[in-house]
Design a protein around this motif. Structure first.
Motif, mmCIF file in Angstrom:
data_model
loop_
_atom_site.group_PDB
_atom_site.id
_atom_site.type_symbol
_atom_site.label_atom_id
_atom_site.label_comp_id
_atom_site.label_asym_id
_atom_site.label_seq_id
_atom_site.Cartn_x
_atom_site.Cartn_y
_atom_site.Cartn_z
ATOM 1 N N UNK A 1 -16.282 -14.981 5.236
ATOM 2 C CA UNK A 1 -15.693 -13.674 4.957
ATOM 3 C C UNK A 1 -14.239 -13.849 4.557
ATOM 4 N N UNK A 2 -13.851 -13.211 3.465
ATOM 5 C CA UNK A 2 -12.470 -13.218 3.015
ATOM 6 C C UNK A 2 -11.915 -11.805 3.002
ATOM 7 N N UNK A 3 -10.687 -11.652 3.439
ATOM 8 C CA UNK A 3 -10.040 -10.343 3.445
ATOM 9 C C UNK A 3 -8.637 -10.470 2.862
ATOM 10 N N UNK A 4 -8.170 -9.379 2.275
ATOM 11 C CA UNK A 4 -6.802 -9.334 1.770
ATOM 12 C C UNK A 4 -6.252 -7.934 2.002
ATOM 13 N N UNK A 5 -4.930 -7.816 2.024
ATOM 14 C CA UNK A 5 -4.292 -6.520 2.259
ATOM 15 C C UNK A 5 -2.876 -6.549 1.703
ATOM 16 N N UNK A 6 -2.399 -5.368 1.310
ATOM 17 C CA UNK A 6 -1.043 -5.247 0.798
ATOM 18 C C UNK A 6 -0.485 -3.883 1.178
ATOM 19 N N UNK A 7 0.740 -3.874 1.687
ATOM 20 C CA UNK A 7 1.381 -2.624 2.084
ATOM 21 C C UNK A 7 1.920 -1.878 0.867
ATOM 22 N N UNK A 8 1.778 -0.542 0.888
ATOM 23 C CA UNK A 8 2.414 0.336 -0.087
ATOM 24 C C UNK A 8 3.406 1.285 0.591
ATOM 25 N N UNK A 9 3.755 0.972 1.846
ATOM 26 C CA UNK A 9 4.720 1.782 2.574
ATOM 27 C C UNK A 9 6.101 1.636 1.949
ATOM 28 N N UNK B 1 3.692 10.088 14.473
ATOM 29 C CA UNK B 1 4.523 11.160 15.042
ATOM 30 C C UNK B 1 6.011 10.854 15.082
ATOM 31 N N UNK B 2 6.410 9.590 15.260
ATOM 32 C CA UNK B 2 7.827 9.244 15.436
ATOM 33 C C UNK B 2 8.338 8.266 14.375
ATOM 34 N N UNK B 3 7.658 8.191 13.240
ATOM 35 C CA UNK B 3 8.078 7.300 12.153
ATOM 36 C C UNK B 3 8.239 8.138 10.892
ATOM 37 N N UNK B 4 9.389 7.994 10.218
ATOM 38 C CA UNK B 4 9.686 8.842 9.057
ATOM 39 C C UNK B 4 8.809 8.510 7.859
ATOM 40 N N UNK B 5 8.650 7.220 7.566
ATOM 41 C CA UNK B 5 7.908 6.824 6.375
ATOM 42 C C UNK B 5 6.400 6.841 6.629
ATOM 43 N N UNK B 6 5.642 7.327 5.662
ATOM 44 C CA UNK B 6 4.185 7.298 5.740
ATOM 45 C C UNK B 6 3.686 5.872 5.531
ATOM 46 N N UNK B 7 2.832 5.411 6.438
ATOM 47 C CA UNK B 7 2.222 4.091 6.317
ATOM 48 C C UNK B 7 1.128 4.164 5.256
ATOM 49 N N UNK B 8 1.208 3.275 4.266
ATOM 50 C CA UNK B 8 0.207 3.221 3.205
ATOM 51 C C UNK B 8 -0.135 1.768 2.909
ATOM 52 N N UNK B 9 -1.416 1.467 2.793
ATOM 53 C CA UNK B 9 -1.803 0.123 2.394
ATOM 54 C C UNK B 9 -3.241 0.120 1.879
ATOM 55 N N UNK B 10 -3.581 -0.958 1.165
ATOM 56 C CA UNK B 10 -4.922 -1.172 0.635
ATOM 57 C C UNK B 10 -5.463 -2.483 1.188
ATOM 58 N N UNK C 1 -13.634 -1.994 -0.421
ATOM 59 C CA UNK C 1 -12.243 -1.670 -0.739
ATOM 60 C C UNK C 1 -11.833 -0.482 0.123
ATOM 61 N N UNK C 2 -10.672 -0.585 0.796
ATOM 62 C CA UNK C 2 -10.139 0.457 1.677
ATOM 63 C C UNK C 2 -8.793 0.948 1.143
ATOM 64 N N UNK C 3 -8.507 2.219 1.347
ATOM 65 C CA UNK C 3 -7.143 2.721 1.214
ATOM 66 C C UNK C 3 -6.822 3.511 2.480
ATOM 67 N N UNK C 4 -5.622 3.300 3.012
ATOM 68 C CA UNK C 4 -5.249 3.810 4.329
ATOM 69 C C UNK C 4 -3.912 4.530 4.256
ATOM 70 N N UNK C 5 -3.799 5.676 4.954
ATOM 71 C CA UNK C 5 -2.526 6.382 5.112
ATOM 72 C C UNK C 5 -2.411 6.879 6.549
ATOM 73 N N UNK C 6 -1.204 6.765 7.114
ATOM 74 C CA UNK C 6 -0.921 7.334 8.435
ATOM 75 C C UNK C 6 0.488 7.906 8.458
#
Length: 356
Positions: A291-299, A264-273, A256-261
């Motif tokens: 192998x199975x993968x899934x992802x969903x944006x929280x941006x 430099x030139x984008x107002x909204x913080x990128x968030x996803x799991x 399980x991953x959680x990601x934030x970025x």
């Protein structure tokens, strides 16, 4: 009769290989007419210390060809070649090793498949960055920690090789809306992982990384309309937890991953799991996996729902190398901002390699 001197030492290990690939993309009209395309050829050269230099170690993998898993527009060579890794190190004792150069970032569990690559791991499954790393083990705990100054050699490269375009880009055109917002690179990153070997068959792992992002737009804008200096004015963060099981011919990993970025030139913080489930089975010369993968944006403001990918496949060790048969189906992907995008992809890969 000639005989070697009695004090002869083993030489450094130098080897090489070649791979090429046939791909059929069901979304490509030309592939449906022709049956697909054979290409993606690469020559791979390896070198290692081969225990030649006491406690000193080194490792190199160099790739040349359009199947090198690199992007000339974004790598430091400007062509279809580059270093997957290139490092030198030293064994500090029986369990500890320190390495310096371009090497693997301690994060997550490596993939089992070959050509489809990271799938929805997207930039976190097979990362080789330039820095320094320490590995050690204490009892049933093994750990690694490293500082990575940049994601590749050179001053503007955003292509760590095998990255597939998930960490910015090295070229942009400010006359194209939003293009230069993706001109950034990963820098000044701390990363670490801890594995708790619960028993012979069970392992629990944790890993995390945090670092900065460099705005490349003033350096790479082709339109010439962006002035000023390149600055380090973004941040990135990711954390991961995994469970691994191995017994006999079977292996399994759940992540399980959680990601934030903050780009430099984008107002909204990128968030996803993101989630990954991998199962593998080895039998004689065969290895089967799915192998199975899934992802969903929280941006904030993102309209993308959950996306999924699946990759069943097999490889056969025929002697000098392997034959791979893999299928990849995804209804989404990870873009250069590191966020989730929708889009159908459906392809079959048949790959042959050999080593000498």
């Amino acid at each position: 009769m000639l005989t070697p001197p009695v004090n002869a030492q083993p030489a450094p290990l130098i080897s090489g290989g070649v791979w090429f690939n046939h791909v059929f993309d069901d979304n490509n009209a030309l592939d449906r007419r022709t049956g697909g395309e054979t290409g993606d050829v690469a020559l791979i050269l390896y070198a290692s210390d081969n225990d030649q230099y006491d406690d000193w170690r080194f490792g190199v993998e160099f790739r040349l060809g359009d199947g090198s898993f690199t992007q000339p527009d974004n790598n430091h060579t400007g062509n279809n070649f580059g270093f997957k890794y290139a490092w030198a190190g030293k064994d500090l004792n029986d369990s500890a090793r320190v390495r310096l150069g371009k090497l693997d970032v301690p994060f997550g569990v490596p993939r089992l498949n070959f050509w489809p690559g990271e799938m929805l791991r997207g930039g976190y499954g097979d990362t080789q960055d330039v820095g320094i790393r320490l590995d050690d083990r204490v009892g049933n705990i093994s750990y690694a920690i490293g500082y990575f100054h940049a994601d590749d050699f050179g001053g503007t490269s955003t292509d760590t090789m095998d990255d597939n375009g998930h960490w910015g880009q090295s070229v942009c055109d400010d006359t194209v809306p939003g293009d230069c917002a993706l001109a950034y690179r990963k820098v000044q990153t701390l990363a670490g992982s801890v594995d708790w070997h619960l028993s012979e068959h069970h392992t629990l792992g944790l890993s995390a990384q945090r670092g900065r992002l460099q705005d490349l737009a003033p350096l790479v804008d082709e339109s010439g309309s962006i002035g000023g200096e390149s600055r380090i004015n973004g941040d990135h963060y990711a954390a991961e937890v995994n469970y691994r099981y191995t017994r006999g011919a079977w292996q399994m990993a759940a992540q399980y991953f959680t990601v934030e970025r903050e780009l430099p030139r984008v107002a909204e913080t990128v968030r996803n799991d993101r989630q990954v489930l991998t199962l593998g089975y080895e039998q004689n010369r065969w290895f089967f996996f799915v192998e199975g993968t899934s992802a969903k944006s929280r941006t904030r403001g993102a309209s993308t729902g959950s996306v999924y990918g699946v990759s069943p496949g097999a490889r056969y060790h025929y002697g000098p190398g392997w034959i791979y048969l893999e299928y990849l189906r995804q209804n989404g992907d990870i873009d250069r901002a590191g966020d989730i995008v929708e889009g159908d992809f459906d392809a079959v890969y048949l790959t042959l390699d050999f080593y000498f």
